[in-house]
Design a protein around this motif. Structure first.
Motif, PDB file in Angstrom:
ATOM      1  N   PRO A 178       0.843  -1.204   0.000  1.00  0.00           N
ATOM      2  CA  PRO A 178       0.000   0.000   0.000  1.00  0.00           C
ATOM      3  C   PRO A 178       0.874   1.249   0.000  1.00  0.00           C
ATOM      4  CG  PRO A 178      -0.802  -1.606   1.603  1.00  0.00           C
ATOM      5  CD  PRO A 178       0.525  -2.103   1.125  1.00  0.00           C
ATOM      6  N   GLN A 179       0.539   2.195  -0.862  1.00  0.00           N
ATOM      7  CA  GLN A 179       1.395   3.357  -1.068  1.00  0.00           C
ATOM      8  C   GLN A 179       1.237   4.399   0.030  1.00  0.00           C
ATOM      9  OE1 GLN A 179       3.513   3.528  -3.860  1.00  0.00           O
ATOM     10  NE2 GLN A 179       2.869   1.424  -4.137  1.00  0.00           N
ATOM     11  N   VAL A 180       2.295   5.157   0.255  1.00  0.00           N
ATOM     12  CA  VAL A 180       2.228   6.346   1.107  1.00  0.00           C
ATOM     13  C   VAL A 180       2.825   7.514   0.330  1.00  0.00           C
ATOM     14  CG1 VAL A 180       2.388   5.027   3.254  1.00  0.00           C
ATOM     15  CG2 VAL A 180       4.473   5.966   2.222  1.00  0.00           C
ATOM     16  N   ALA A 181       2.470   8.721   0.737  1.00  0.00           N
ATOM     17  CA  ALA A 181       3.002   9.929   0.113  1.00  0.00           C
ATOM     18  C   ALA A 181       3.738  10.748   1.155  1.00  0.00           C
ATOM     19  CB  ALA A 181       1.869  10.753  -0.509  1.00  0.00           C
ATOM     20  N   LEU A 182       4.735  11.500   0.702  1.00  0.00           N
ATOM     21  CA  LEU A 182       5.544  12.351   1.582  1.00  0.00           C
ATOM     22  C   LEU A 182       5.671  13.714   0.921  1.00  0.00           C
ATOM     23  CD1 LEU A 182       7.593  12.842   3.940  1.00  0.00           C
ATOM     24  CD2 LEU A 182       9.338  11.878   2.429  1.00  0.00           C
ATOM     25  N   GLY A 183       5.388  14.765   1.679  1.00  0.00           N
ATOM     26  CA  GLY A 183       5.496  16.095   1.102  1.00  0.00           C
ATOM     27  C   GLY A 183       5.625  17.162   2.172  1.00  0.00           C
ATOM     28  N   PHE A 184       5.784  18.402   1.706  1.00  0.00           N
ATOM     29  CA  PHE A 184       5.945  19.539   2.613  1.00  0.00           C
ATOM     30  C   PHE A 184       4.678  20.378   2.601  1.00  0.00           C
ATOM     31  CE2 PHE A 184       7.363  23.925   3.571  1.00  0.00           C
ATOM     32  CZ  PHE A 184       7.854  23.695   4.861  1.00  0.00           C
ATOM     33  N   ASP A 185       4.113  20.575   3.779  1.00  0.00           N
ATOM     34  CA  ASP A 185       2.930  21.399   3.957  1.00  0.00           C
ATOM     35  C   ASP A 185       3.387  22.827   4.231  1.00  0.00           C
ATOM     36  OD1 ASP A 185       0.659  22.735   4.764  1.00  0.00           O
ATOM     37  OD2 ASP A 185      -0.082  21.128   6.054  1.00  0.00           O
ATOM     38  N   GLN A 186       3.345  23.673   3.196  1.00  0.00           N
ATOM     39  CA  GLN A 186       3.850  25.028   3.340  1.00  0.00           C
ATOM     40  C   GLN A 186       2.985  25.880   4.257  1.00  0.00           C
ATOM     41  OE1 GLN A 186       3.430  27.404  -0.308  1.00  0.00           O
ATOM     42  NE2 GLN A 186       2.075  25.805  -1.142  1.00  0.00           N
ATOM     43  N   TRP A 187       1.710  25.518   4.419  1.00  0.00           N
ATOM     44  CA  TRP A 187       0.831  26.307   5.267  1.00  0.00           C
ATOM     45  C   TRP A 187       1.083  26.037   6.751  1.00  0.00           C
ATOM     46  CZ3 TRP A 187      -0.801  24.201   0.648  1.00  0.00           C
ATOM     47  CH2 TRP A 187      -1.174  25.137  -0.330  1.00  0.00           C
ATOM     48  N   ARG A 188       1.563  24.859   7.091  1.00  0.00           N
ATOM     49  CA  ARG A 188       1.869  24.528   8.481  1.00  0.00           C
ATOM     50  C   ARG A 188       3.365  24.430   8.729  1.00  0.00           C
ATOM     51  NH1 ARG A 188      -2.613  22.335   6.652  1.00  0.00           N
ATOM     52  NH2 ARG A 188      -4.517  22.355   7.916  1.00  0.00           N
ATOM     53  N   ASN A 189       4.131  24.635   7.668  1.00  0.00           N
ATOM     54  CA  ASN A 189       5.588  24.622   7.769  1.00  0.00           C
ATOM     55  C   ASN A 189       6.101  23.290   8.327  1.00  0.00           C
ATOM     56  OD1 ASN A 189       8.018  26.037   7.276  1.00  0.00           O
ATOM     57  ND2 ASN A 189       8.269  26.441   9.453  1.00  0.00           N
ATOM     58  N   ARG A 190       5.505  22.200   7.854  1.00  0.00           N
ATOM     59  CA  ARG A 190       5.857  20.873   8.335  1.00  0.00           C
ATOM     60  C   ARG A 190       5.845  19.868   7.188  1.00  0.00           C
ATOM     61  NH1 ARG A 190       7.986  20.394  13.549  1.00  0.00           N
ATOM     62  NH2 ARG A 190       6.882  21.800  14.933  1.00  0.00           N
ATOM     63  N   TYR A 191       6.632  18.811   7.332  1.00  0.00           N
ATOM     64  CA  TYR A 191       6.571  17.678   6.417  1.00  0.00           C
ATOM     65  C   TYR A 191       5.501  16.706   6.923  1.00  0.00           C
ATOM     66  CZ  TYR A 191      10.813  19.380   4.242  1.00  0.00           C
ATOM     67  OH  TYR A 191      11.717  20.161   3.566  1.00  0.00           O
TER      68      TYR A 191
END
Length: 435
Positions: A178-191
């Motif tokens: 099962p896949q997962v995604a990883l990214g940067f949330d610029q609105w919360r300044n968090r990965y």
């Protein structure tokens, strides 16, 4: 042991150059391995290198460098045992150089640089799927366990178990991850890490509306699907070290890899009329968005191509249409444009699958080329203007290093299919994971 003359030279240079200039104009260009030694020079250097401004500038410079390598996660375990686990996980850098000419009477091999190997006594499944963002790597396994690591800084954490995925109990495919995604949330300044899970997996039915090749495509019916995100760097400031349930996806999620862009996370839907779903990082809700105006194949997928949302339509086995979309606007509609058409001739070794990995300028794409025989799998630079290719990495010739200096070769290359990806080193820490 560093000689006394070299010590005196370093001391003179450090005294002659102001710390700010030395740190932000010189040290910021070094690789994390060298910076780890620089941290031991003084308390001021240690504090500056760990500071958010230094980490951000180092990341910007890493992104801007021309791609010279990709990262691979090989698995040195029994290729005939689909349920095997390994107590180690390793990360290797594959140089993007033309392979050396073959020598008569010998098998030419190429050494992959060992970036890091980490022991995990509890075991990590043979089958896994890795995705990269800003030097961080999220690793989905054939269980509910998800890992996140930074190979450059040698950090690895096992995220707490989230909701159980009933898909793992009902699928006949032994290689399901099962896949997962990883990214940067610029609105919360968090990965953030994003994953889906099935509360009820439902049943597969044949679709009369969609075919893949000569076969009808199966789709999910009677499912109950959920979605959750994990904010990295939590555990303080009111944040908790746990998964956060979000709005449920509007449709079942397909097996293709998700993609995270600056605006959101895109998932393939598993319905008869193929759709894309965007999980918005700002509002944490799902929206159905249009696919490119192209046909559909079960080999279609999305990739993050140099920060842009990229949809790859497999027109034929050896032909792909690469579509790009700008998802920076606040409107739900995506504006797709056909960027490249790539049509390679199979020749004596039939091509079965093409996937873009990275681009190098306006006219070159690095392609993952899968052949009819796994020994033909390779990475190749494609000059799009004339559809010519030049091999740069031949997987069957790669030797992977161990910490003790010995080498091994991967017997089952299909493990590397989804685990070779663009990568650049960064100093982003898993304990902070923000700017």
């Amino acid at each position: 042991m560093v000689g006394s003359d070299e010590k005196r030279l370093r001391a003179c240079l450090a005294a002659a150059i102001p710390d700010d200039l030395l740190i932000y104009e010189v040290l910021v260009h070094l690789r994390p391995k060298s910076l780890a030694r620089c941290r031991c020079v003084s308390r001021s250097w240690r504090a500056a290198i760990a500071g958010a401004a230094f980490v951000r500038r180092h990341l910007e410079l890493s992104r801007a460098r021309p791609p010279s390598s990709v990262l691979a996660v090989p698995r040195e375990i029994d290729p005939d045992d689909d349920h095997a686990t390994s107590t180690e996980i390793s990360f290797h850098r594959l140089p993007l150089l033309p392979p050396p000419p073959p020598q008569a009477g010998s098998n030419t091999t190429t050494d992959a640089e060992l970036v890091w190997e980490k022991a995990w006594p509890e075991g990590i499944t043979r089958w896994l799927s890795a995705t990269h963002c800003d030097g961080l790597v999220a690793i989905a396994t054939a269980t509910d366990r998800v890992f996140v690591c930074n190979p450059a800084t040698r950090e690895l954490v096992a995220l707490p178990l989230g909701a159980h995925n009933a898909e793992l109990e009902h699928c006949d495919d032994k290689d399901l991850v099962p896949q997962v995604a990883l990214g940067f949330d610029q609105w919360r300044n968090r990965y953030v890490v994003s994953r889906y899970f099935y509360r009820v997996y439902g049943e597969m039915i044949l679709s009369d509306e969609v075919t893949c090749g000569d076969s009808k495509y199966c789709r999910r019916q009677g499912h109950d699907i959920g979605h959750e995100v994990f904010t990295l760097g939590g555990g303080g400031g009111g944040e908790s070290w746990e998964w956060e349930l979000t709005q449920d996806p509007p449709h079942a999620i397909g097996g293709q890899r998700p993609v995270c862009t600056r605006r959101g996370i895109y998932w393939h839907s598993d319905v008869a009329r193929r759709l894309l779903m965007r999980f918005g990082l700002r509002d944490r809700t799902f929206h159905v968005v249009p696919r490119p105006p192209a046909g559909w194949s079960c080999d279609d997928e999305m990739v993050n191509l140099d920060g842009k949302l990229c949809y790859v339509h497999a027109a034929t086995e050896a032909s792909i249409h690469v579509w790009l979309a700008d998802d920076g606007s606040l409107f739900d509609e995506l504006q797709w444009s056909l960027r490249w058409r790539i049509d390679l001739h199979s020749g004596p070794n039939r091509i079965c699958y093409l996937r873009p990995v990275i681009s190098n300028g306006e006219d070159k794409l690095l392609l993952y080329v899968a052949g009819e025989n796994s020994c033909d799998d390779c990475l190749s630079w494609c000059t799009v203007s004339n559809n010519t290719v030049e091999k740069t990495v031949e997987f069957h010739n790669l030797r992977y290093g161990r910490p003790d200096g010995s080498k091994y070769m991967v017997q089952s290359l299909d493990v590397l299919h989804y685990n070779t990806f663009p990568y650049f080193e960064s100093l982003v820490s898993l304990t902070a994971c923000n700017y």
